[in-house]
Structures are given as structure tokens and as C-alpha cells.
Design a protein around this motif. Structure first.
Motif, short mmCIF file in Angstrom:
data_model
loop_
_atom_site.label_atom_id
_atom_site.label_comp_id
_atom_site.label_asym_id
_atom_site.label_seq_id
_atom_site.Cartn_x
_atom_site.Cartn_y
_atom_site.Cartn_z
N HIS A 1 0.83 -1.21 0.00
CA HIS A 1 0.00 0.00 0.00
C HIS A 1 0.86 1.26 0.00
O HIS A 1 0.46 2.30 -0.53
N ILE A 2 2.05 1.16 0.59
CA ILE A 2 2.95 2.32 0.66
C ILE A 2 3.62 2.58 -0.68
O ILE A 2 3.65 3.71 -1.17
N PHE A 3 4.13 1.53 -1.30
CA PHE A 3 5.00 1.71 -2.47
C PHE A 3 4.27 1.74 -3.80
O PHE A 3 4.84 2.19 -4.79
N CYS B 1 16.23 1.27 2.86
CA CYS B 1 14.91 1.87 3.07
C CYS B 1 14.32 1.30 4.36
O CYS B 1 13.46 0.41 4.33
N HIS B 2 14.77 1.80 5.49
CA HIS B 2 14.39 1.26 6.80
C HIS B 2 13.20 2.03 7.35
O HIS B 2 13.36 3.03 8.07
N LEU B 3 12.02 1.55 7.04
CA LEU B 3 10.80 2.24 7.45
C LEU B 3 10.66 2.32 8.97
O LEU B 3 10.04 3.26 9.50
N HIS C 1 10.01 1.54 -7.09
CA HIS C 1 11.41 1.19 -7.24
C HIS C 1 12.16 1.27 -5.91
O HIS C 1 13.23 0.69 -5.75
N LEU C 2 11.59 2.02 -4.95
CA LEU C 2 12.24 2.15 -3.64
C LEU C 2 12.02 0.92 -2.77
O LEU C 2 12.72 0.74 -1.77
N ILE D 1 -0.44 7.84 -8.47
CA ILE D 1 0.03 9.23 -8.50
C ILE D 1 1.56 9.29 -8.53
O ILE D 1 2.15 10.14 -9.19
N GLN D 2 2.22 8.38 -7.79
CA GLN D 2 3.68 8.35 -7.73
C GLN D 2 4.18 6.94 -8.08
O GLN D 2 4.67 6.21 -7.21
#
Length: 205
Positions: free
Chosen positions: A55-57, A74-76, A67-68, A61-62
Motif C-alpha cells: 500500500h505504501i509503495f 529503506c528502513h521504514l 522502485h524504492l 500518483i507516484q
């Protein structure tokens, strides 16, 4: 900066468009901060909801955010609360964690500037409005203000304002028609927090 007209000579070829794009490594959390704020759906009554990585990635819209997902750094969990349910991990942005993470960035920038040769520190400090003398080391206050100016290039005015307040630096907000905000330095001067430059308060208002 580009000046029209301009061109680039590449070997024996002339490239008409003289624009140059320079890239450098960046913490992917800067790029995800606004997205995490959006999906959290925080209200006055609730801290918001937890969401999974998909849901985050993935968003129309973006689309580039997907790709992230494979970035190793990428330590959420650095800026989010984490819940694990049925072997699946969910995340929710945590404001306190964000500020602590940003403060560590400020410290890292300040430490980097402090290691620069005195001549480079002099140029940076003079560009920021401080009248430093040759071989004079920047004070902790100068390093803080300059570091905040650097960081403002990567975060929204809202987060930059909250960060300034955490250092007891009063933000004057974003001025209409301009991409800068000001923080109070003393009774007569304010700092352009986008570039770290010192201005007369009357002229800045």
C-alpha cells in the motif's frame, strides 16, 4: 545554474541544450515521507492506520515509488511504528520518530561541515550571512542553522518548521510567492532557512 543560450561540447559533438543534471545518493525515506503521511490518515481523534508495504509503495500518483521497495537502506522502522500480524508487517508514520531521524541528519550534516578545511567553512559561513574570519571555526549555533538550511532542500516546509521548533527556533512560515521560510535569529534579524542566509527582519517580511 543554466544561462540561456547555452550548449555543451561532448567530444566532437555540440549538444544544444546546455542543461546538466547531477545526481547524488539520497536517503529514500526523504522520498517516502509525504507518502507515509498520506496513507497514515491521521486525524485529531486518531493516530491513523497501519498499512502494508504494498500500500505504501504502489500508487498511481507516484508510480516511481515502487522502485524504492527494493532499496537496501529503506528502513521504514526508523520513522514508523511497526506491527506484525500473521507474519505480515504493517507500518504507521510516527511524528516523534521522524523528528529524531531528522535531528540525526542535522547532526551528520554539521559533523560533515565541521570536518571541511577552514577555507571551505569560511566560504560557506559567509554565504550564510555570518561574518567569519579566516581560520575561525564555526560555532555550534552556526553549524545548526547551516545544517537546517541544507536539510530544507529535502523535506517539506511543514516538517522543516516542526524541526526548527524542536530546536526552539521559531519558524515564521512560508511566505506567499516564495519558496523560503524564516526563523528568528534575534530582535532585528531572521534566517532564510532554505539557504541559511541572515536578513533584516523588516526586509524579509
Amino acid at each position: 545554474a543554466r544561462r540561456d543560450p547555452s550548449s555543451i561540447l561532448l567530444n566532437e559533438t555540440v549538444i544544444e541544450d546546455g542543461s546538466i543534471y547531477i545526481t547524488s545518493p539520497i536517503d529514500p525515506l526523504y522520498l517516502l515521507l509525504s507518502r507515509l503521511e498520506e496513507v497514515r490518515k491521521k486525524t485529531e481523534e486518531s493516530e491513523g492506520v497501519f498499512v502494508d508495504r504494498e500500500h505504501i509503495f504502489f500508487t498511481e500518483i507516484q508510480p516511481g515509488l515502487q522502485h524504492l521497495k527494493i532499496c537496501k537502506n529503506c528502513h521504514l522502522s526508523l520513522i514508523c511504528d511497526v506491527q506484525v500480524r500473521d507474519e505480515e508487517t504493517f507500518y504507521r508514520l510516527n511524528d516523534d520518530k521522524v523528528i529524531n531521524w531528522l535531528k540525526r541528519k542535522v547532526d551528520q550534516i554539521g559533523e560533515m561541515i565541521a570536518t571541511l578545511p577552514s577555507s571551505m567553512q569560511l566560504v560557506r559561513s559567509q554565504a550564510s550571512g555570518y561574518r567569519s574570519k579566516k581560520d575561525e571555526k564555526l560555532t555550534n549555533d552556526q553549524l545548526l542553522h547551516i545544517s537546517l538550511g541544507f536539510l530544507s532542500e529535502y523535506i517539506s516546509p511543514k516538517w522543516h518548521g516542526v524541526l526548527c521548533e524542536s530546536y526552539s527556533i521559531k519558524s515564521l512560515g512560508v511566505h506567499q510567492g516564495a519558496s523560503c521560510s524564516y526563523a528568528i535569529v534575534d530582535s532585528e534579524h531572521v534566517m532564510d532557512t532554505k539557504y541559511g542566509t541572515i536578513k533584516n527582519k523588516r526586509k524579509a517580511s
